[in-house]
Motif scaffolding. Structure first.
Motif, short mmCIF file in Angstrom:
data_model
loop_
_atom_site.label_atom_id
_atom_site.label_comp_id
_atom_site.label_asym_id
_atom_site.label_seq_id
_atom_site.Cartn_x
_atom_site.Cartn_y
_atom_site.Cartn_z
N LEU A 110 -9.62 16.10 -62.00
CA LEU A 110 -10.41 15.93 -60.78
C LEU A 110 -11.38 17.10 -60.63
N ARG A 111 -12.55 16.82 -60.15
CA ARG A 111 -13.57 17.85 -59.93
C ARG A 111 -14.31 17.55 -58.64
N GLY A 112 -14.98 18.53 -58.13
CA GLY A 112 -15.90 18.38 -57.01
C GLY A 112 -15.27 17.75 -55.78
N PHE A 113 -15.95 16.75 -55.24
CA PHE A 113 -15.56 16.13 -53.98
C PHE A 113 -14.17 15.51 -54.05
N ALA A 114 -13.85 14.83 -55.16
CA ALA A 114 -12.53 14.18 -55.29
C ALA A 114 -11.41 15.21 -55.23
N LEU A 115 -11.61 16.35 -55.85
CA LEU A 115 -10.61 17.42 -55.83
C LEU A 115 -10.49 17.99 -54.42
N HIS A 116 -11.62 18.23 -53.79
CA HIS A 116 -11.62 18.77 -52.42
C HIS A 116 -10.89 17.82 -51.46
N VAL A 117 -11.17 16.53 -51.54
CA VAL A 117 -10.54 15.55 -50.66
C VAL A 117 -9.04 15.50 -50.91
N SER A 118 -8.61 15.54 -52.15
CA SER A 118 -7.18 15.49 -52.46
C SER A 118 -6.43 16.66 -51.83
N VAL A 119 -6.96 17.85 -51.98
CA VAL A 119 -6.29 19.03 -51.43
C VAL A 119 -6.39 19.04 -49.90
#
Length: 155
Positions: A110-119
């Motif tokens: 995961l990178r960028g927005f998807a990673l931010h949303v997950s966390v």
């Protein structure tokens, strides 16, 4: 924000209630912030409305607000239960919990927005568990989250 037009029985729902998408709840802004709890409370405030039509900011118009509210509550309650299950595996950082909650069981790739949303979603779930008295943050570094031990007479 939502706007209710009682005369025309229309609910302008903004991003609060979308017909298909579950909106990401922001991460907590402090130790007492419970954004998921606030979001669920906002759904309760919409419960008494019976619009003929809901006009969301995205996607398409829809008509059955009570059914959509039930779907959203069910989704979030399932995520809360999944967070409890993730913590049953042992104390973990928010990053690790986010990985445990992901479909793949990891944040790898995961990178960028998807990673931010997950966390961010994991942090919101952990804040909700803290507010419910089910989890606590243990100071770090890094900060780890753990289930609060059940004493048998306080819940």
């Amino acid at each position: 924000m939502c706007f209710w037009d009682a005369r025309n029985r229309l609910l302008l729902a903004g991003d609060q209630v979308l017909p298909r998408t579950v909106v990401a709840v922001h991460e907590p802004q402090g130790p007492h912030d419970d954004p998921l709890g606030g979001y669920l409370d906002s759904l309760d405030r919409l419960e008494g409305l019976h619009p003929d039509e809901v006009l969301p900011a995205h996607e398409q118009r829809f008509t059955d607000l009570p059914a959509r509210l039930a779907e959203l509550r069910s989704h979030h309650l399932a995520r809360i239960e999944a967070a409890v299950q993730a913590l049953r595996a042992g104390p973990a950082t928010a990053w690790e919990i986010a990985g445990r909650l992901s479909r793949r069981g990891t944040l790898e790739g995961l990178r960028g927005f998807a990673l931010h949303v997950s966390v961010s979603r994991a942090l919101a779930l952990l804040a909700r568990l803290r507010r419910l008295g089910l989890a606590e943050a243990r100071p770090g570094p890094p900060t780890c989250w753990a289930l609060v031990p059940f004493t048998g007479h306080d819940r």
